[in-house]
Design a protein around this motif. Sequence first.
Motif, PDB file in Angstrom:
ATOM      1  N   HIS A   1      48.272 -15.344  10.582  1.00 20.09           N
ATOM      2  CA  HIS A   1      49.323 -16.260  10.118  1.00 20.09           C
ATOM      3  C   HIS A   1      48.975 -17.700  10.502  1.00 20.09           C
TER       4      HIS A   1
ATOM      5  N   MET B   1      53.069 -11.120   3.895  1.00 27.60           N
ATOM      6  CA  MET B   1      51.939 -12.019   3.768  1.00 27.60           C
ATOM      7  C   MET B   1      51.329 -11.927   2.375  1.00 27.60           C
TER       8      MET B   1
ATOM      9  N   SER C   1      47.554 -10.000  11.735  1.00 32.46           N
ATOM     10  CA  SER C   1      48.671 -10.932  11.903  1.00 32.46           C
ATOM     11  C   SER C   1      49.835 -10.269  12.644  1.00 32.46           C
TER      12      SER C   1
END
Length: 195
Positions: free
Chosen positions: A126, A148, A158
């Motif tokens: 991220h 995502m 992430s």
Amino acid sequence: MKMKAIKTAMIMALAAVTGLCACSSKSQKNNSEDSSDSKSIICYFSASGTTAKAAQRIADLTGFPVYEIVPEAVYTEADLDWRDSLSRSSVEMRDFSIRPALRDSVTDLSEYSVVFLGYPNWWNTHPTIINTFIESNDLKGKTIVPFMTSGGSNIINSEQKLREQYPDLTFGKGLLMNDVTDEDIEKWVKEAEKQ
């Protein structure tokens, strides 16, 4: 006699129309109450518009309100050039302690128990602006559910980094938005809201 029949028919027609309007109004009220009573919100950061589309897709399916995480200094195309080691995004992702400033530093999330948190994949995780958002808001006691968008990576790294960085927060199972169906999203949302 004929006039009486016409009056009766007109009164019945008017009553039917009034009844339909009342039902329609009640239905619209219930729909708006459902979304305003929602305990979930979609918060997202999008540098190129891809994650914004993903967030809107979730909102269209659920009716959840949407909040855009906006950087104080908007990312330019040059900032996002991952091939340039001196580009803004490259510098930020090399030093994960960087916290890009937000246009609105605090978001009122007090009425929500589930925060769907969306972002693009940057360097297999991220963007650091997501850390700024998390650290700028009181998310204790809420479930944070990541989603995502990516050109090829998965969301696993992430999710793991978020859990490691914020062990006191609760994270739900994330979703990579690439190639998911509406049914996949609806199932994921239902599971997240159970937590």
